[in-house]
Motif scaffolding. Structure first.
Motif, PDB file in Angstrom:
ATOM      1  N   LYS A 144       0.843  -1.212   0.000  1.00 55.81           N
ATOM      2  CA  LYS A 144       0.000   0.000   0.000  1.00 55.81           C
ATOM      3  C   LYS A 144       0.871   1.252   0.000  1.00 55.81           C
ATOM      4  CE  LYS A 144      -0.528  -0.093   5.041  1.00 55.81           C
ATOM      5  NZ  LYS A 144      -1.308  -0.619   6.152  1.00 55.81           N
ATOM      6  N   THR A 145       0.453   2.220  -0.757  1.00 48.16           N
ATOM      7  CA  THR A 145       1.113   3.529  -0.945  1.00 48.16           C
ATOM      8  C   THR A 145       2.419   3.459  -1.760  1.00 48.16           C
ATOM      9  OG1 THR A 145       2.590   3.756   0.994  1.00 48.16           O
ATOM     10  CG2 THR A 145       0.260   4.287   1.336  1.00 48.16           C
ATOM     11  N   LYS A 146       2.913   2.258  -2.037  1.00 49.62           N
ATOM     12  CA  LYS A 146       4.175   2.140  -2.782  1.00 49.62           C
ATOM     13  C   LYS A 146       3.894   2.036  -4.282  1.00 49.62           C
ATOM     14  CE  LYS A 146       6.472   2.222   1.016  1.00 49.62           C
ATOM     15  NZ  LYS A 146       7.269   3.398   1.368  1.00 49.62           N
ATOM     16  N   PRO A 147       4.782   2.597  -5.103  1.00 49.46           N
ATOM     17  CA  PRO A 147       4.522   2.618  -6.547  1.00 49.46           C
ATOM     18  C   PRO A 147       4.630   1.239  -7.200  1.00 49.46           C
ATOM     19  CG  PRO A 147       6.699   3.503  -6.071  1.00 49.46           C
ATOM     20  CD  PRO A 147       6.043   3.271  -4.745  1.00 49.46           C
ATOM     21  N   ALA A 148       3.983   1.096  -8.338  1.00 51.53           N
ATOM     22  CA  ALA A 148       3.983  -0.168  -9.079  1.00 51.53           C
ATOM     23  C   ALA A 148       5.412  -0.597  -9.430  1.00 51.53           C
ATOM     24  CB  ALA A 148       3.137  -0.033 -10.337  1.00 51.53           C
ATOM     25  N   SER A 149       6.286   0.366  -9.711  1.00 50.71           N
ATOM     26  CA  SER A 149       7.670   0.023 -10.086  1.00 50.71           C
ATOM     27  C   SER A 149       8.373  -0.732  -8.961  1.00 50.71           C
ATOM     28  CB  SER A 149       8.444   1.294 -10.428  1.00 50.71           C
ATOM     29  OG  SER A 149       8.447   2.166  -9.320  1.00 50.71           O
ATOM     30  N   MET A 150       8.063  -0.352  -7.742  1.00 51.01           N
ATOM     31  CA  MET A 150       8.675  -1.009  -6.587  1.00 51.01           C
ATOM     32  C   MET A 150       8.126  -2.432  -6.424  1.00 51.01           C
ATOM     33  SD  MET A 150       9.085   1.096  -3.126  1.00 51.01           S
ATOM     34  CE  MET A 150      10.230   0.606  -1.858  1.00 51.01           C
ATOM     35  N   ILE A 151       6.845  -2.588  -6.684  1.00 51.32           N
ATOM     36  CA  ILE A 151       6.246  -3.919  -6.620  1.00 51.32           C
ATOM     37  C   ILE A 151       6.864  -4.800  -7.702  1.00 51.32           C
ATOM     38  CG2 ILE A 151       4.085  -5.215  -6.804  1.00 51.32           C
ATOM     39  CD1 ILE A 151       2.637  -2.683  -5.793  1.00 51.32           C
ATOM     40  N   GLN A 152       7.069  -4.220  -8.872  1.00 50.99           N
ATOM     41  CA  GLN A 152       7.695  -4.968  -9.970  1.00 50.99           C
ATOM     42  C   GLN A 152       9.086  -5.480  -9.555  1.00 50.99           C
ATOM     43  OE1 GLN A 152       6.306  -5.542 -13.303  1.00 50.99           O
ATOM     44  NE2 GLN A 152       7.985  -7.037 -13.247  1.00 50.99           N
ATOM     45  N   ASP A 153       9.859  -4.666  -8.841  1.00 51.81           N
ATOM     46  CA  ASP A 153      11.184  -5.104  -8.360  1.00 51.81           C
ATOM     47  C   ASP A 153      11.068  -6.334  -7.461  1.00 51.81           C
ATOM     48  OD1 ASP A 153      12.400  -3.024  -9.691  1.00 51.81           O
ATOM     49  OD2 ASP A 153      12.547  -1.727  -7.912  1.00 51.81           O
ATOM     50  N   PHE A 154      10.076  -6.315  -6.590  1.00 48.56           N
ATOM     51  CA  PHE A 154       9.861  -7.468  -5.703  1.00 48.56           C
ATOM     52  C   PHE A 154       9.368  -8.674  -6.505  1.00 48.56           C
ATOM     53  CE2 PHE A 154      10.491  -6.391  -1.199  1.00 48.56           C
ATOM     54  CZ  PHE A 154      10.807  -5.053  -1.319  1.00 48.56           C
ATOM     55  N   TYR A 155       8.526  -8.414  -7.461  1.00 47.36           N
ATOM     56  CA  TYR A 155       8.046  -9.479  -8.357  1.00 47.36           C
ATOM     57  C   TYR A 155       9.241 -10.144  -9.060  1.00 47.36           C
ATOM     58  CZ  TYR A 155       5.577 -11.775 -12.209  1.00 47.36           C
ATOM     59  OH  TYR A 155       5.109 -12.705 -13.096  1.00 47.36           O
ATOM     60  N   ASP A 156      10.163  -9.323  -9.521  1.00 49.69           N
ATOM     61  CA  ASP A 156      11.294  -9.837 -10.298  1.00 49.69           C
ATOM     62  C   ASP A 156      12.198 -10.760  -9.483  1.00 49.69           C
ATOM     63  OD1 ASP A 156      10.386  -8.513 -12.526  1.00 49.69           O
ATOM     64  OD2 ASP A 156      11.709  -6.774 -12.270  1.00 49.69           O
ATOM     65  N   ILE A 157      12.212 -10.604  -8.166  1.00 53.76           N
ATOM     66  CA  ILE A 157      13.018 -11.530  -7.353  1.00 53.76           C
ATOM     67  C   ILE A 157      12.177 -12.688  -6.805  1.00 53.76           C
ATOM     68  CG2 ILE A 157      14.799  -9.834  -6.754  1.00 53.76           C
ATOM     69  CD1 ILE A 157      13.455  -9.690  -3.922  1.00 53.76           C
ATOM     70  N   GLY A 158      10.913 -12.745  -7.188  1.00 52.18           N
ATOM     71  CA  GLY A 158      10.128 -13.934  -6.844  1.00 52.18           C
ATOM     72  C   GLY A 158       8.903 -13.721  -5.979  1.00 52.18           C
ATOM     73  N   PHE A 159       8.634 -12.495  -5.577  1.00 50.95           N
ATOM     74  CA  PHE A 159       7.424 -12.238  -4.781  1.00 50.95           C
ATOM     75  C   PHE A 159       6.181 -12.309  -5.679  1.00 50.95           C
ATOM     76  CE2 PHE A 159      10.455 -10.862  -1.731  1.00 50.95           C
ATOM     77  CZ  PHE A 159       9.827 -10.798  -0.504  1.00 50.95           C
ATOM     78  N   ARG A 160       5.132 -12.961  -5.198  1.00 53.50           N
ATOM     79  CA  ARG A 160       3.891 -13.064  -5.974  1.00 53.50           C
ATOM     80  C   ARG A 160       2.660 -12.632  -5.181  1.00 53.50           C
ATOM     81  NH1 ARG A 160       7.128 -13.180  -9.105  1.00 53.50           N
ATOM     82  NH2 ARG A 160       7.481 -14.508 -10.911  1.00 53.50           N
ATOM     83  N   ILE A 161       2.780 -12.500  -3.877  1.00 53.03           N
ATOM     84  CA  ILE A 161       1.602 -12.182  -3.065  1.00 53.03           C
ATOM     85  C   ILE A 161       1.743 -10.776  -2.476  1.00 53.03           C
ATOM     86  CG2 ILE A 161       0.141 -12.902  -1.138  1.00 53.03           C
ATOM     87  CD1 ILE A 161       1.363 -15.696  -1.387  1.00 53.03           C
ATOM     88  N   PHE A 162       0.837  -9.893  -2.859  1.00 55.22           N
ATOM     89  CA  PHE A 162       0.884  -8.516  -2.385  1.00 55.22           C
ATOM     90  C   PHE A 162      -0.449  -8.137  -1.744  1.00 55.22           C
ATOM     91  CE2 PHE A 162       4.092  -8.832  -5.695  1.00 55.22           C
ATOM     92  CZ  PHE A 162       5.191  -8.194  -5.101  1.00 55.22           C
ATOM     93  N   GLY A 163      -0.367  -7.326  -0.699  1.00 51.11           N
ATOM     94  CA  GLY A 163      -1.561  -6.898   0.024  1.00 51.11           C
ATOM     95  C   GLY A 163      -1.758  -5.404  -0.093  1.00 51.11           C
ATOM     96  N   GLU A 164      -3.012  -5.010  -0.296  1.00 53.10           N
ATOM     97  CA  GLU A 164      -3.367  -3.595  -0.400  1.00 53.10           C
ATOM     98  C   GLU A 164      -4.589  -3.343   0.467  1.00 53.10           C
ATOM     99  OE1 GLU A 164      -2.097  -1.002  -2.239  1.00 53.10           O
ATOM    100  OE2 GLU A 164      -0.461  -2.163  -3.141  1.00 53.10           O
TER     101      GLU A 164
ATOM    102  N   LEU B 275       0.323  -4.384 -13.408  1.00 46.42           N
ATOM    103  CA  LEU B 275       1.373  -5.361 -13.066  1.00 46.42           C
ATOM    104  C   LEU B 275       1.052  -6.764 -13.590  1.00 46.42           C
ATOM    105  CD1 LEU B 275       1.988  -3.741  -9.611  1.00 46.42           C
ATOM    106  CD2 LEU B 275       3.821  -4.256 -11.242  1.00 46.42           C
ATOM    107  N   PRO B 276       2.042  -7.674 -13.553  1.00 44.27           N
ATOM    108  CA  PRO B 276       1.855  -9.017 -14.109  1.00 44.27           C
ATOM    109  C   PRO B 276       0.615  -9.726 -13.554  1.00 44.27           C
ATOM    110  CG  PRO B 276       4.155  -8.693 -13.552  1.00 44.27           C
ATOM    111  CD  PRO B 276       3.418  -7.494 -13.041  1.00 44.27           C
ATOM    112  N   LYS B 277      -0.031 -10.482 -14.407  1.00 43.83           N
ATOM    113  CA  LYS B 277      -1.337 -11.043 -14.061  1.00 43.83           C
ATOM    114  C   LYS B 277      -1.258 -12.265 -13.144  1.00 43.83           C
ATOM    115  CE  LYS B 277      -3.777  -7.852 -15.834  1.00 43.83           C
ATOM    116  NZ  LYS B 277      -2.713  -6.861 -15.602  1.00 43.83           N
ATOM    117  N   ASP B 278      -0.050 -12.791 -12.919  1.00 44.33           N
ATOM    118  CA  ASP B 278       0.025 -13.927 -11.991  1.00 44.33           C
ATOM    119  C   ASP B 278       0.264 -13.482 -10.548  1.00 44.33           C
ATOM    120  OD1 ASP B 278       2.611 -13.145 -12.577  1.00 44.33           O
ATOM    121  OD2 ASP B 278       3.426 -15.178 -12.459  1.00 44.33           O
ATOM    122  N   ILE B 279       0.200 -12.180 -10.296  1.00 47.36           N
ATOM    123  CA  ILE B 279       0.270 -11.715  -8.907  1.00 47.36           C
ATOM    124  C   ILE B 279      -1.030 -12.081  -8.188  1.00 47.36           C
ATOM    125  CG2 ILE B 279       0.196  -9.637  -7.444  1.00 47.36           C
ATOM    126  CD1 ILE B 279       2.249  -8.364  -9.265  1.00 47.36           C
ATOM    127  N   GLN B 280      -0.884 -12.557  -6.959  1.00 46.50           N
ATOM    128  CA  GLN B 280      -2.053 -12.818  -6.122  1.00 46.50           C
ATOM    129  C   GLN B 280      -2.282 -11.588  -5.236  1.00 46.50           C
ATOM    130  OE1 GLN B 280      -1.451 -16.658  -4.092  1.00 46.50           O
ATOM    131  NE2 GLN B 280      -0.138 -17.191  -5.824  1.00 46.50           N
TER     132      GLN B 280
END
Ligand SMILES: *Cc1c(COP(=O)(O)O)cnc(C)c1O
Length: 221
Positions: A24-44, A57-62
């Motif tokens: 929450k409150t963090k930009p999509a670019s930052m989430i993408q960085d976490f996605y790129d190292i393997g994170f798939r579950i994000f909470g908002e 963002l990528p569609k396989d994010i939960q």
């Protein structure tokens, strides 16, 4: 920062604990960085932000909805949300059930138990929760999947108080019994509690899903 995040994720995984990265409150670019190292579950915790980020963002994010959810906004997240943590009324449950049906899916949910002393923190009283769980078992909401319980403890360093509050979740879960939940053959009820400041204690006390924001992404402004 991201290597530390990855270490934390692995350490929790080894203990069977799911890490929800609270972005929450963090930009999509930052989430993408976490996605790129393997994170798939994000909470908002805000519907509009959740919808915008889901689109970008990528569609396989939960995507997990962890905040207070207004009934008139359920329709925006119903097509894709992976888990709604914060269900604390029968009317919201009914709304989620209806929107899930429209989308030809079943939506996984947690019921939020009020565990904090602070009157500002929401959630169901144990009796109300037990009654709702019974309605779910009686198949009143066929388009939801009842996965477990969620709680938010008081914002405090007092470990004894935190333990006491966390234990309300594990005790409530036990007294409901495994049959109350809609689980796969080797699946356990989800117990979503623990945040940046108290996740270690939460895991010791039986949490199997922690919601961590600032420790991963830095402080919010
Ligand atoms: C913001 C938030 C979190 C994460 O809080 P941090 O202290 O940043 O880890 C967890 N759960 C809920 C419901 C939140 O709103």
């Amino acid at each position: 920062m991201t290597t530390a995040a990855l270490e934390l994720k692995k350490m929790l995984e080894e203990k069977g604990v799911v890490l929800v990265a609270v972005s929450k409150t963090k930009p999509a670019s930052m989430i993408q960085d976490f996605y790129d190292i393997g994170f798939r579950i994000f909470g908002e915790n805000r519907v509009q932000e959740l919808v915008d980020k889901h689109e970008l963002l990528p569609k396989d994010i939960q995507w997990h909805m962890i905040g207070n959810l207004q009934k008139n906004k359920v329709k925006y997240i119903a097509p894709f949300v992976s888990l709604i943590h914060s269900v604390s009324s029968s009317s919201l449950l009914e709304k989620i059930n209806n929107e899930a049906k429209k989308n030809h899916r079943r939506i996984p949910i947690l019921l939020q138990l009020k565990i904090a002393e602070e009157y500002t923190k929401s959630g169901l009283e144990e009796q109300e929760l037990t009654a709702l769980a019974q309605e779910i078992q009686d198949n009143k909401y066929p388009h939801i999947i009842f996965k477990g319980l969620m709680g938010m403890a008081t914002f405090t360093d007092d470990r004894d108080q935190l333990k006491l509050e966390f234990s309300k979740l594990t005790v409530c879960c036990q007294s409901l019994g495994k049959e109350a939940f809609d689980l796969g053959p080797s699946e356990h009820p989800t117990l979503s509690f623990g945040m940046s400041g108290d996740y270690e204690l939460a895991v010791e006390e039986g949490s199997n899903m922690v919601r961590i924001g600032s420790k991963l992404f830095g402080a919010r402004w």
